[in-house]
Enzyme design. Structure first.
Site, PDB file in Angstrom:
ATOM      1  N   HIS A 209      22.816  28.485  38.178  1.00 47.82           N
ATOM      2  CA  HIS A 209      22.922  27.414  39.164  1.00 47.82           C
ATOM      3  C   HIS A 209      22.941  26.051  38.490  1.00 47.82           C
ATOM      4  CE1 HIS A 209      21.570  30.014  42.754  1.00 47.82           C
ATOM      5  NE2 HIS A 209      22.865  29.828  42.742  1.00 47.82           N
ATOM      6  N   ARG A 315      37.206  36.699  45.902  1.00 45.16           N
ATOM      7  CA  ARG A 315      36.599  37.921  45.350  1.00 45.16           C
ATOM      8  C   ARG A 315      35.413  38.306  46.238  1.00 45.16           C
ATOM      9  NH1 ARG A 315      38.173  35.288  40.149  1.00 45.16           N
ATOM     10  NH2 ARG A 315      39.266  36.847  38.902  1.00 45.16           N
ATOM     11  N   ARG A 351      40.350  39.527  49.066  1.00 45.45           N
ATOM     12  CA  ARG A 351      40.499  40.833  48.426  1.00 45.45           C
ATOM     13  C   ARG A 351      39.344  41.726  48.835  1.00 45.45           C
ATOM     14  NH1 ARG A 351      40.274  41.062  42.012  1.00 45.45           N
ATOM     15  NH2 ARG A 351      38.041  40.831  42.306  1.00 45.45           N
ATOM     16  N   GLU A 450      47.727  45.096  39.057  1.00 47.37           N
ATOM     17  CA  GLU A 450      46.838  44.900  37.905  1.00 47.37           C
ATOM     18  C   GLU A 450      46.660  46.174  37.096  1.00 47.37           C
ATOM     19  OE1 GLU A 450      42.956  43.550  39.120  1.00 47.37           O
ATOM     20  OE2 GLU A 450      42.918  44.840  40.883  1.00 47.37           O
ATOM     21  N   ASP A 474      43.187  42.288  34.416  1.00 49.77           N
ATOM     22  CA  ASP A 474      43.154  43.746  34.290  1.00 49.77           C
ATOM     23  C   ASP A 474      44.476  44.292  33.788  1.00 49.77           C
ATOM     24  OD1 ASP A 474      40.567  44.745  34.884  1.00 49.77           O
ATOM     25  OD2 ASP A 474      40.813  43.962  36.910  1.00 49.77           O
ATOM     26  N   ARG A 484      38.237  44.205  28.401  1.00 44.80           N
ATOM     27  CA  ARG A 484      38.073  42.769  28.633  1.00 44.80           C
ATOM     28  C   ARG A 484      36.619  42.314  28.495  1.00 44.80           C
ATOM     29  NH1 ARG A 484      39.436  42.029  35.110  1.00 44.80           N
ATOM     30  NH2 ARG A 484      38.142  40.185  35.055  1.00 44.80           N
TER      31      ARG A 484
END
Ligand code: PEP
Ligand code: MG
Length: 559
Positions: A209, A315, A351, A450, A474, A484
Site C-alpha cells: 500500500h 483482472r 475477464r 494467450e 502468457d 514468467r
C-alpha cells in the site's frame, strides 16, 4: 610507534573522507519513475515499547478500549484527508485498517495479555501486532503477505494514541528526500502536505500500500535499497526512478546529468498532460482504442485520471485473492457495477477469474501441482467447478445493465471450451430470468489469445466470439517455454521474438477476416518500440497500465 599512530590516523581520516565525499550508489526497485534531488532526511517512525507490570488490569483494559476507539476516529480522519489527496479508492486502505482494528485476531490476544499477564497496553499491542504481522508475512500468497504492513500500521497508530503523540513527525518544512527503513501507509499519506522530493526505503515492497500511495502521490521512489544507514542523514542525494538507483553525495557529472534528466522528465510530463482529451489517432487517420488494465477501483480511478478510452482488461481474480472465502454474487455484482458506473458509458472488458498458476487461492483448496502454470488454471478451473464460474457470470450479467460491459475468458485453447461456456451463459441467463432479476440480455464475449493453441486456431475461434485480446505475457511464456515467474530467465525473454509476433499477426488477420476486433492487453502493448508494428498488423486496441496511457497516445499520434 609515532609513525604507526600517524599512519593509522591518516588511514582513518582517508576512510572518513572517502565515505563522506565519494559517491555512494545503491540499487533498489523503483515505484514511481521520476527524478528526485535533495537532502536526505532519516525518518525513525517506530517507537520503543517497554514492558511494564500494571496494578489495575481493569483500568488498563479500559485504557486499551479507549485507545481503540480513538484510533478508529483517527483513521476516519485519515481516510477523509486521503480521499482529497489520492482519491476514494486508494484512501479505502484506511477503511480496511479500521476493520482490522476490530479484527478479533488482533484485539483478543491484546485483551488476553493485559488480563492474564497484567502487562501494559503498549506492550500487549506491540507484541500482538508484531506476531500477527510476522504470521501474515510468512503466508505464500503475495496479497495476504502485504497486509502485514497494515497490521504494523494500526499497531503504530494505537501506540501513538496510547502515548498521546498524534501526528508528530519531526520532519523539516523545507523540501527533502525522505529515507527510512520502511514506511507505513498512514505515514506515507501524511507526507503529502510536505515538500517530499523523493522516497528512499531500505525495505518495502513494490506491491505494498505504501508503494501504491507513493505512486499515486507521484513521489519519485525507490524501495528495497538494502543498506540505508542513518549516517547519510543530511547528505545530498539523487533518486533515479528510471534506473532504480539512489546516489548519495553525487559527483558533479552525475548531478549535472540528473538535473538535466529531471528537466527533461518535467518537460515530457507537461507535454503528456497536454494530450488529455486528445484523440488516439495516427497521422494517417487510424483511430486506436487506447484502454487501461485494472485490478481495483484505484486502478479504475487512475484510468480515468489518465484519460483511458475504456478498461481493456479488468483482472477479476483480485476479488478472489482478496477474500478469505468465495466472494458471493452480491459483492461481485456491487464491484462490477461500481466499475461500470465510474467508467460512465466507456467500454469495460472484465475477464473471468484467472486463478491458478502463481495466483493461488487458499480457500479453494486446490491440489498441489508440479507445474502450476500448465495446470488447473483460469477457464479450466471455471469449467471444472462450474458453480464458481456461474456465480461470477450471474454477477456480470446483472451488472451489465449499468454500462458497456464485455466478458472475456482467459487461457482458451479450443473451440470446445467456448461451446461449453456458451451453455453456461445460457443457463445463467435462463435462471436469472426465472428469478425475475434484471440483467443484460446480451453482452459481447471475447477471449484472450494467450496460448499458442489459441493463436494457431484463431481462424476457428474468431467465428465463435466477438473479440480477441492478446495476452502477450502468457503467450510469450508458453511459446518460448519460458517461466514468467522465474526471474533468472529474464535474460532469455526476447520481446522482439518473431515466434510471438507471428502468432499475434496470425490472430489479428484471422480476427479481421471474421469481422471482429483484436486488441493486446499483455505488457508488450505498452512497449512503444512495437506500436508501429502492432498498428501495421491491424491491432485495433491496446490496453496498458493507466500510467502508460498518455505515453502511448503520444506515440500513436506521431505515427
Ligand atoms: C497476459 O497473459 O498477457 C495477461 C494480460 O494476463 P495475465 O498477465 O493476467 O496473466
Ligand atoms: Mg495471462
Amino acid at each position: 610507534m609515532v609513525q604507526e599512530v600517524l599512519r593509522r590516523t591518516l588511514v582513518t581520516w582517508l576512510i572518513l573522507f572517502l565515505e563522506r565525499y565519494i559517491m555512494i550508489t545503491l540499487q533498489g526497485k523503483s515505484v514511481y519513475r521520476d527524478i528526485g534531488i535533495g537532502r536526505l532526511v532519516f525518518y525513525r517512525g517506530r517507537s520503543e515499547t517497554v514492558r511494564r507490570a500494571v496494578e489495575d488490569r481493569e483500568a488498563e483494559l479500559l485504557r486499551f478500549e479507549k485507545a481503540l476507539q480513538a484510533a478508529k476516529v483517527q483513521l476516519r480522519k485519515l481516510y477523509d484527508e486521503s480521499v482529497k489527496i489520492v482519491g476514494e479508492a486508494n484512501a479505502s486502505i484506511f477503511q480496511v485498517q479500521e476493520l482490522l482494528l476490530e479484527d478479533e485476531r488482533f484485539t483478543e490476544p491484546v485483551r488476553g495479555m493485559i488480563a492474564d499477564q497484567g502487562v501494559n497496553a503498549e506492550y500487549a499491542v506491540r507484541e500482538t501486532g508484531d506476531a500477527l504481522a510476522m504470521e501474515l508475512g510468512a503466508v505464500e500468497d503475495a496479497y495476504v503477505r502485504e497486509r502485514a504492513g497494515d497490521i504494523l500500521d494500526i499497531t503504530e497508530q494505537l501506540l501513538g494514541v496510547l502515548a498521546d503523540r498524534e501526528g508528530e513527525h519531526g520532519l523539516p518544512e523545507e523540501p527533502f528526500i525522505l529515507a527510512a527503513e520502511d514506511l507505513l501507509p498512514s505515514e506515507t499519506v501524511q507526507l503529502s502536505g510536505r515538500k517530499v522530493l523523493g522516497l528512499a526505503l531500505g525495505k518495502g515492497s513494490t506491491h505494498s500500500h505504501t508503494a501504491i500511495l507513493a505512486r499515486s502521490m507521484e513521489i519519485p521512489s525507490v524501495m528495497k535499497l538494502g543498506a540505508l544507514s542513518a549516517e547519510y542523514d543530511g547528505r545530498l542525494a539523487v533518486i533515479d526512478g528510471y534506473t532504480d538507483m539512489l546516489y548519495i553525495d553525487p559527483d558533479d557529472a552525475t548531478l549535472v546529468a540528473m538535473e538535466e534528466k529531471k528537466r527533461e522528465t518535467d518537460r515530457h510530463r507537461a507535454l503528456l498532460r497536454e494530450l488529455k482529451g486528445k484523440k488516439d489517432i495516427t497521422r494517417d487517420g487510424k483511430l486506436v482504442k487506447l484502454f487501461a488494465n485494472a485490478g481495483s477501483l484505484a486502478d479504475v480511478d487512475a484510468a480515468i485520471a489518465n484519460d483511458a478510452g475504456g478498461i481493456g482488461l479488468l483482472r477479476s481474480e483480485i476479488l478472489y485473492l482478496d477474500s478469505a472465502e468465495e466472494p458471493n454474487e452480491e459483492s461481485q455484482f456491487s464491484f462490477y457495477r461500481q466499475v461500470l458506473q465510474r467508467m460512465s458509458g466507456r467500454e469495460v472488458v472484465i475477464r473471468t477469474f484467472d486463478i491458478g498458476a502463481d495466483k493461488r487461492v487458499p480457500w479453494l483448496k486446490m491440489e498441489k501441482e508440479e507445474n502450476p502454470a500448465l495446470g488447473m488454471r483460469a477457464i479450466r478451473l471455471g469449467l471444472e467447478r462450474p458453480k464458481l464460474l456461474k456465480t461470477q457470470l450471474r454477477a456480470l450479467y446483472r451488472a451489465g445493465i449499468y454500462g458497456k460491459l464485455c466478458i472475456m475468458y482467459p487461457m482458451i485453447t479450443s473451440v470446445e471450451e467456448i461451446l461449453k461456456l456458451r451453455q453456461l451463459e445460457q443457463q445463467v441467463k435462463r435462471e436469472l430470468e426465472q428469478e425475475g432479476m434484471l440483467f443484460a440480455a446480451f453482452l459481447p464475449t471475447g477471449i484472450m489469445i494467450e496460448t499458442p493453441a489459441a493463436a494457431l486456431l484463431s481462424d476457428k475461434l474468431a467465428k465463435e466470439v466477438d473479440f480477441f485480446s492478446v495476452g502477450t505475457n502468457d503467450l510469450t511464456q508458453y511459446t518460448l517455454a519460458l517461466d514468467r515467474q522465474n526471474e533468472s530467465l529474464e535474460r532469455f525473454a526476447d520481446p522482439d521474438h518473431r515466434a510471438v509476433l507471428r502468432l499475434i499477426e496470425m490472430a489479428a488477420k484471422n480476427a479481421h477476416d471474421a469481422g471482429i476486433w483484436v486488441g493486446i492487453c499483455g505488457e508488450l502493448a505498452s512497449d512503444t518500440a512495437f506500436t508501429e508494428e502492432f498498428l501495421r498488423m491491424g491491432i485495433d486496441e491496446l490496453s496498458v497500465s493507466p500510467g502508460m496511457i498518455l505515453e502511448l497516445r503520444h506515440k500513436i499520434r506521431e505515427l
